[in-house]
Motif scaffolding. Structure first.
Motif, PDB file in Angstrom:
ATOM      1  N   UNK A  47      17.672  47.491  74.101  1.00  0.00           N
ATOM      2  CA  UNK A  47      17.288  48.782  74.671  1.00  0.00           C
ATOM      3  C   UNK A  47      15.783  48.939  74.613  1.00  0.00           C
ATOM      4  N   UNK A  48      15.246  49.750  75.509  1.00  0.00           N
ATOM      5  CA  UNK A  48      13.807  49.956  75.544  1.00  0.00           C
ATOM      6  C   UNK A  48      13.263  50.515  74.253  1.00  0.00           C
ATOM      7  N   UNK A  49      13.953  51.514  73.688  1.00  0.00           N
ATOM      8  CA  UNK A  49      13.463  52.134  72.461  1.00  0.00           C
ATOM      9  C   UNK A  49      13.432  51.132  71.319  1.00  0.00           C
ATOM     10  N   UNK A  50      14.444  50.271  71.234  1.00  0.00           N
ATOM     11  CA  UNK A  50      14.494  49.289  70.165  1.00  0.00           C
ATOM     12  C   UNK A  50      13.417  48.223  70.324  1.00  0.00           C
ATOM     13  N   UNK A  51      13.196  47.769  71.561  1.00  0.00           N
ATOM     14  CA  UNK A  51      12.151  46.778  71.827  1.00  0.00           C
ATOM     15  C   UNK A  51      10.777  47.337  71.452  1.00  0.00           C
ATOM     16  N   UNK A  52      10.526  48.575  71.828  1.00  0.00           N
ATOM     17  CA  UNK A  52       9.240  49.204  71.497  1.00  0.00           C
ATOM     18  C   UNK A  52       9.070  49.330  69.986  1.00  0.00           C
ATOM     19  N   UNK A  53      10.135  49.723  69.294  1.00  0.00           N
ATOM     20  CA  UNK A  53      10.052  49.867  67.838  1.00  0.00           C
ATOM     21  C   UNK A  53       9.697  48.540  67.180  1.00  0.00           C
ATOM     22  N   UNK A  54      10.261  47.440  67.670  1.00  0.00           N
ATOM     23  CA  UNK A  54       9.934  46.128  67.110  1.00  0.00           C
ATOM     24  C   UNK A  54       8.471  45.779  67.340  1.00  0.00           C
ATOM     25  N   UNK A  55       7.968  46.037  68.546  1.00  0.00           N
ATOM     26  CA  UNK A  55       6.561  45.736  68.836  1.00  0.00           C
ATOM     27  C   UNK A  55       5.635  46.591  67.976  1.00  0.00           C
ATOM     28  N   UNK A  56       5.947  47.872  67.830  1.00  0.00           N
ATOM     29  CA  UNK A  56       5.089  48.763  67.057  1.00  0.00           C
ATOM     30  C   UNK A  56       5.157  48.495  65.566  1.00  0.00           C
ATOM     31  N   UNK A  57       6.182  47.776  65.108  1.00  0.00           N
ATOM     32  CA  UNK A  57       6.267  47.420  63.691  1.00  0.00           C
ATOM     33  C   UNK A  57       5.116  46.508  63.271  1.00  0.00           C
ATOM     34  N   UNK A  58       4.422  45.910  64.247  1.00  0.00           N
ATOM     35  CA  UNK A  58       3.304  45.024  63.937  1.00  0.00           C
ATOM     36  C   UNK A  58       1.956  45.734  64.058  1.00  0.00           C
ATOM     37  N   UNK A  59       1.968  47.039  64.154  1.00  0.00           N
ATOM     38  CA  UNK A  59       0.717  47.805  64.247  1.00  0.00           C
ATOM     39  C   UNK A  59      -0.228  47.415  63.110  1.00  0.00           C
ATOM     40  N   UNK A  60      -1.470  47.126  63.474  1.00  0.00           N
ATOM     41  CA  UNK A  60      -2.476  46.735  62.487  1.00  0.00           C
ATOM     42  C   UNK A  60      -2.572  45.242  62.250  1.00  0.00           C
ATOM     43  N   UNK A  61      -1.649  44.444  62.809  1.00  0.00           N
ATOM     44  CA  UNK A  61      -1.694  42.991  62.616  1.00  0.00           C
ATOM     45  C   UNK A  61      -2.775  42.393  63.514  1.00  0.00           C
ATOM     46  N   UNK A  62      -3.733  41.668  62.944  1.00  0.00           N
ATOM     47  CA  UNK A  62      -4.826  41.117  63.749  1.00  0.00           C
ATOM     48  C   UNK A  62      -4.350  40.136  64.817  1.00  0.00           C
ATOM     49  N   UNK A  63      -4.991  40.209  65.962  1.00  0.00           N
ATOM     50  CA  UNK A  63      -4.730  39.321  67.093  1.00  0.00           C
ATOM     51  C   UNK A  63      -5.013  37.875  66.709  1.00  0.00           C
ATOM     52  N   UNK A  64      -4.206  36.966  67.222  1.00  0.00           N
ATOM     53  CA  UNK A  64      -4.415  35.536  67.004  1.00  0.00           C
ATOM     54  C   UNK A  64      -4.161  34.800  68.307  1.00  0.00           C
ATOM     55  N   UNK A  65      -5.185  34.119  68.811  1.00  0.00           N
ATOM     56  CA  UNK A  65      -5.021  33.330  70.038  1.00  0.00           C
ATOM     57  C   UNK A  65      -3.890  32.318  69.836  1.00  0.00           C
ATOM     58  N   UNK A  66      -2.978  32.235  70.791  1.00  0.00           N
ATOM     59  CA  UNK A  66      -1.803  31.356  70.762  1.00  0.00           C
ATOM     60  C   UNK A  66      -0.759  31.816  69.763  1.00  0.00           C
ATOM     61  N   UNK A  67      -1.013  32.928  69.076  1.00  0.00           N
ATOM     62  CA  UNK A  67      -0.092  33.390  68.040  1.00  0.00           C
ATOM     63  C   UNK A  67       1.218  33.895  68.613  1.00  0.00           C
ATOM     64  N   UNK A  68       2.299  33.490  67.991  1.00  0.00           N
ATOM     65  CA  UNK A  68       3.628  33.942  68.377  1.00  0.00           C
ATOM     66  C   UNK A  68       4.496  34.006  67.121  1.00  0.00           C
ATOM     67  N   UNK A  69       3.987  34.726  66.118  1.00  0.00           N
ATOM     68  CA  UNK A  69       4.719  34.863  64.864  1.00  0.00           C
ATOM     69  C   UNK A  69       4.297  36.156  64.185  1.00  0.00           C
TER      70      UNK A  69
END
Length: 411
Positions: free
Chosen positions: A290-312
């Motif tokens: 669901x959209x709400x669940x997908x958004x919640x998962x993405x926002x759970x990483x708030x504050x995590x620094x960007x990493x080029x090629x990062x997928x973890x």
């Protein structure tokens, strides 16, 4: 990902006309790993701090059962101020395993044309065997020490990953080996679709980080749904062994001592806190689609620094965030932003729903960045090196002027 060069921004034409031009141009553009030339928000949200680099020597058996025992579950910022003199990664043989798993002399060899499984917490796929620098040595080890790698890089080091690192695969992921050259394997990642190769996302990985022995099978799978989680020894002591990422998916062998027993490549068995995983059938989605669940998962990483090629869960680029989050929710989408912009269903910007992906293009029509619509005219994204996962208004000028289209992947 960003290229470090700000492009000129044209006046914004009608969305439909611009999207048509963008997608047409993207069909012929050479795809890159994740975001490129993402427009920078008004201010940076992360800064460099001091840390030292680590030696590139191998520290554990090639079974790759540990991702480093330092660090907790919170992710450090893009730290480090020392830059090591480049030197080739060490090929020192790893110590024989004492965990009861097959040692180097008995384990099947990783061979071209055969599958192999990621045997470390996070395996970075590199553009070539010569791409890693001395500062990248911790990421090349078996076990990979992701925390040490991130802590040892300066902001300049992080920017230098562009053109070197391609993407990342997680512990237990199945790869196809296309060639072996010395201590390196050329692989493709079938779970990361890309126009670069119909078989999966290509790159080079140290052979020591792979196993030719698949994890033991089970009727269930455990998927990590926390940012990171610790796998523990399969004994009464249950000592921490390896810190693994969100999205890591391993066969379930049962329970013991209140923990879930999971199978790793190479015949290794570990235990994990049941609160950190979701158990499903082997083909089931770990979290709701669901959209709400997908958004919640993405926002759970708030504050995590960007990493080029990062997928973890240790760091994402823009499309690494969207592709891994969608994977955990049972939807496979292309790895890179430009390819993601050609999939799914086109949606008008006036009809966006939570979970829709927003794409941004340069004046030439090249799609270089992706964010996720979070509802209430907000979007969540992993923007650029030196910044962190954030939720900001869709109307933020630096982004709004380059908005080229919206795609929907959920039913």
């Amino acid at each position: 990902m960003e290229t470090g060069v700000r492009t000129s921004r044209p006046g914004r034409p009608g969305l439909r006309a611009l999207l048509t031009a963008v997608l047409s141009a993207a069909l012929t553009a050479a795809p890159v790993a994740g975001c490129a030339t993402a427009p920078a928000p008004p201010s940076s949200t992360a800064s460099a701090t001091s840390a030292s680099t680590t030696s590139p020597s191998s520290t554990a058996s090639p079974n790759g059962t540990s991702g480093g025992t330092s660090g907790g579950t919170s992710s450090p910022g893009p730290s480090g101020t020392t830059t090591a003199t480049p030197r080739p990664p060490s090929t020192t043989p790893a110590r024989p395993s004492t965990s009861g798993t097959p040692g180097p002399s008995t384990a099947p060899a990783v061979r071209a044309g055969q599958p192999a499984w990621v045997a470390v917490s996070v395996a970075t796929l590199w553009r070539s065997p010569s791409s890693p620098r001395a500062v990248d040595a911790p990421a090349l080890r078996a076990p990979a020490d992701v925390r040490a790698w991130l802590a040892g890089m300066t902001l300049t080091d992080r920017r230098g990953l562009q053109g070197r690192a391609e993407t990342q695969s997680l512990l237990g992921d199945r790869l196809l080996v296309t060639a072996v050259s010395g201590t390196w394997a050329s692989v493709v990642a079938p779970d990361q679709p890309t126009p670069k190769d119909s078989r999966g996302y290509p790159g080079w990985v140290p052979v020591r980080q792979l196993s030719a022995v698949a994890p033991r099978s089970g009727s269930q799978a455990a998927t990590v749904v926390a940012r990171t989680a610790w796998l523990r020894g399969d004994d009464a002591a249950g000592a921490r062994v390896v810190e693994v990422s969100f999205g890591t998916r391993l066969p379930v062998l049962g329970t013991a001592g209140g923990l879930v027993r999971v199978a790793l490549p190479g015949g290794v068995v570990r235990r994990v806190d049941p609160a950190a995983v979701v158990r499903t059938t082997t083909s089931g989605r770990a979290l709701p689609g669901t959209g709400a669940s997908v958004v919640a998962s993405a926002q759970a990483f708030t504050g995590l620094p960007y990493l080029w090629a990062g997928r973890s869960g240790f760091g994402f680029d823009c499309s690494g965030l969207t592709s891994l989050v969608y994977r955990v929710h049972g939807v496979r989408i292309p790895r890179d932003a430009d390819a993601q912009a050609l999939a799914g269903r086109r949606v008008a910007s006036t009809s966006m729903a939570p979970g829709d992906l927003l794409f941004y293009a340069t004046s030439s029509g090249y799609v270089h960045h992706v964010s996720m619509y979070a509802g209430s005219d907000l979007m969540v994204q992993s923007p650029a090196t030196g910044q962190s996962v954030q939720t900001i208004p869709v109307a933020t000028p630096a982004y709004a002027v380059q908005l080229a289209g919206v795609r929907r992947y959920l039913s």
